[in-house]
Design an enzyme around this catalytic site. Structure first.
Site, PDB file in Angstrom:
ATOM      1  N   GLU A  71       0.837  -1.206   0.000  1.00  0.00           N
ATOM      2  CA  GLU A  71       0.000   0.000   0.000  1.00  0.00           C
ATOM      3  C   GLU A  71       0.874   1.260   0.000  1.00  0.00           C
ATOM      4  OE1 GLU A  71      -1.767   2.845   3.112  1.00  0.00           O
ATOM      5  OE2 GLU A  71      -2.182   0.770   3.675  1.00  0.00           O
ATOM      6  N   HIS A  72       1.942   1.246   0.794  1.00  0.00           N
ATOM      7  CA  HIS A  72       2.867   2.375   0.829  1.00  0.00           C
ATOM      8  C   HIS A  72       3.569   2.569  -0.517  1.00  0.00           C
ATOM      9  CE1 HIS A  72       3.579   3.654   5.199  1.00  0.00           C
ATOM     10  NE2 HIS A  72       2.535   2.842   5.241  1.00  0.00           N
TER      11      HIS A  72
END
Length: 424
Positions: A71-72
Site C-alpha cells: 500500500e505504501h
C-alpha cells in the site's frame, strides 16, 4: 462495458454494475451530491499470507505486513515522484485492513481526470532495492508507534487471546523484524497475484456518468481475465480460545479493555449473521439497555463504551470495549447479563428496538457521506455481500435467530478479556 441498472425503491437511487473483460467489477452508486468518491480496491489484506497463485500448485507463504508495505509503495512512481502530486483538488488516501487494500479519492471537480490518475498509478508498480530499503525505515517507525499505542495493544492482545493460528491476530503492519525482510521480489510476487483486475473492484459514489466511467476503464485496464482463481489458504483454527485474560501496562490515565467472543462460524449468510449479532449487542449493552444504564450511572463505564461485530470470510468475533476503573467488573457484568438473557429469553420490546435502530443506521448511512457509503459497500462487496440487499435481509431476521445466536456466539468459554492498566 455494459452496465446493468438497478433502481432502489427504498432509497430512490440508481446503481449501475458491470464486469470488465479482465474480470474487474465496476459499481456506480448514483448520488445527486457535489462531492464524488472513488475506490479502487483489491481483496487482499494482512491475513492473506498463504495462497496458491493461479497456474501454480504449491502454496506460497509470505511474511507478515506485505499488504501494508505494498500500500505504501504503490504510490511511488517510476520517476521517483508520489502519486499524490497527480491529483487536482482531491483528498487522496489508501488503507489496508485484514482482508482488503483500498486506494481512494474524493473531489468536487476534475473527477474523471482524477479517476484516470487513480487507475494509472495503482497499475504502475515500481519497486527497487533502493526505494524498498528506504521505505523500511518509514514503516518500522509506524510499527513502533503502534507498539506504543495502548489501544492498539489492547485490541491485538484480545485477538491473540481468541485466535491461535489464524493471522487475524497479527498486526496489519507486521513486526519490525518482518518488515526488514521485505524485498522487491516479494512485493512483485504479491502485487502480480492480488492486484490483477479480476481480484479487484471499482466502486464510485456521486453524480457520476457510468458510461463515461466505463470508457475510461476500457481504455486503461488492458489485462485479460486469468485462467483460474487465487486460492486463499488459512491454517486450521480450533474453536477454543488461547487465553481467557491478558494484561499490559502503559502510561495512560485510565484502564482500557476489550472483551471478545470468538465466533466459530464463518462463511454462509454473513450479512444476516452481522445483523443478528449487532442486534444482540444492542439488547445486551446498547445505550437503552438496563446494563448500560446501570453501569453508566454507577460511573463504571463512560461514553466510550460500546460493542460491535467484526467479520471476514474466514473469521468473526463480537467485542465490547472502552475505559473503566474496574474493567474486570464490567466483564463480569456483561457475562451475567448474557446468562440472564439466556435464562429469561430476549425481551421482544428490546429486540424490536434494537432491530429498528439497525435499520435506521442503514438509512442514515446510505443517505449520508459518499465516503462512508463507498467504504461500506466496498467492504461488503469483497465479502460477497451486496449492501443494497440489507433491507430485505433485515426483514428475514427473527427473534428466534437472536436466541440461537445468543447461545452460539456469546459463550464465556470462547471469550477473551484484554486489559491495559496504567503503569504504577
Amino acid at each position: 462495458m455494459i452496465f446493468t441498472k438497478k433502481y432502489d425503491e427504498l432509497l430512490r437511487e440508481e446503481t449501475y454494475t458491470a464486469e470488465h473483460k479482465s474480470g474487474l467489477k465496476v459499481i456506480v452508486i448514483k448520488k445527486n451530491t457535489a462531492k464524488s468518491y472513488a475506490t479502487f480496491s483489491t481483496r487482499y489484506g494482512s491475513i492473506n499470507t498463504e495462497f496458491v497463485v493461479p497456474g501454480e500448485n504449491e502454496v506460497t507463504k509470505v511474511i507478515d505486513g506485505v499488504a501494508h508495505f505494498l500500500e505504501h509503495k504503490v504510490f511511488e512512481q517510476p520517476d521517483g515522484s508520489s502519486a499524490f502530486s497527480l491529483f487536482k483538488g482531491a483528498n487522496v488516501n489508501a488503507f489496508t485492513s485484514f482482508d482488503v487494500t483500498n486506494y481512494l479519492f474524493s473531489c468536487t471537480d476534475y473527477f474523471y481526470e482524477n479517476f484516470r490518475n487513480l487507475l494509472s498509478y495503482v497499475q504502475t508498480p515500481y519497486f527497487t532495492a533502493e526505494n524498498v530499503e528506504k521505505e523500511k525505515g518509514i514503516i518500522c517507525q509506524e510499527v513502533r508507534m503502534y507498539d506504543d499505542d495502548a489501544g492498539q495493544v489492547c485490541f491485538y492482545n484480545c485477538l491473540k487471546g481468541m485466535y491461535k493460528n489464524h493471522p487475524v491476530h497479527t498486526e496489519i503492519a507486521g513486526s519490525v523484524e518482518e518488515v526488514m525482510k521485505t524485498t522487491p521480489e516479494l512485493l512483485y510476487k504479491c502485487y502480480n497475484t492480488f492486484y490483477h483486475p479480476s481480484n479487484m473492484a471499482i466502486i464510485c459514489v456521486g453524480n457520476i456518468d457510468p458510461e463515461k466511467l466505463g470508457d475510461i476503464v476500457d481504455e486503461l485496464i488492458t489485462k485479460e481475465k486469468p485462467e483460474g482463481e487465487i486460492q486463499q489458504v488459512f491454517p486450521e483454527e480450533p474453536e477454543e480460545i488461547v487465553s481467557a485474560e491478558s494484561e499490559a501496562y502503559f502510561e495512560i490515565a485510565k484502564p482500557q479493555f476489550m472483551l471478545g467472543f470468538k465466533d466459530a462460524r464463518t462463511g454462509g449468510e454473513m450479512l444476516k449473521r452481522e445483523i443478528v449479532s449487532e442486534a444482540l449487542i444492542q439488547v445486551l449493552t446498547g445505550r437503552s439497555s438496563p446494563l448500560y444504564e446501570r453501569l453508566y450511572s454507577e460511573g463504571v463505564i463512560n461514553r466510550y463504551f460500546g460493542g460491535y461485530y467484526e467479520y471476514g470470510t474466514s473469521f468473526g468475533y463480537a467485542a465490547f470495549s472502552g475505559e473503566s476503573s474496574e474493567p474486570k467488573a464490567v466483564a463480569e457484568a456483561i457475562y451475567a447479563e448474557i446468562d440472564h438473557v439466556k435464562d429469561e429469553g430476549i425481551d421482544p420490546e428490546a429486540w424490536n428496538r434494537a432491530m429498528n435502530l439497525l435499520y435506521g443506521r442503514y438509512i442514515r448511512l446510505m443517505g449520508g457521506d459518499v465516503e462512508n457509503i463507498g467504504n461500506s459497500y466496498m467492504f461488503s462487496f469483497h465479502r460477497g455481500i451486496d449492501l443494497l440487499t440489507y433491507p430485505e435481509v433485515w426483514k428475514t431476521v427473527t427473534i428466534e435467530d437472536g436466541e440461537a445466536c445468543l447461545r452460539e456466539l456469546f459463550d464465556r468459554e470462547k471469550a477473551s478479556l484484554s486489559i491495559v492498566y496504567p503503569k504504577k
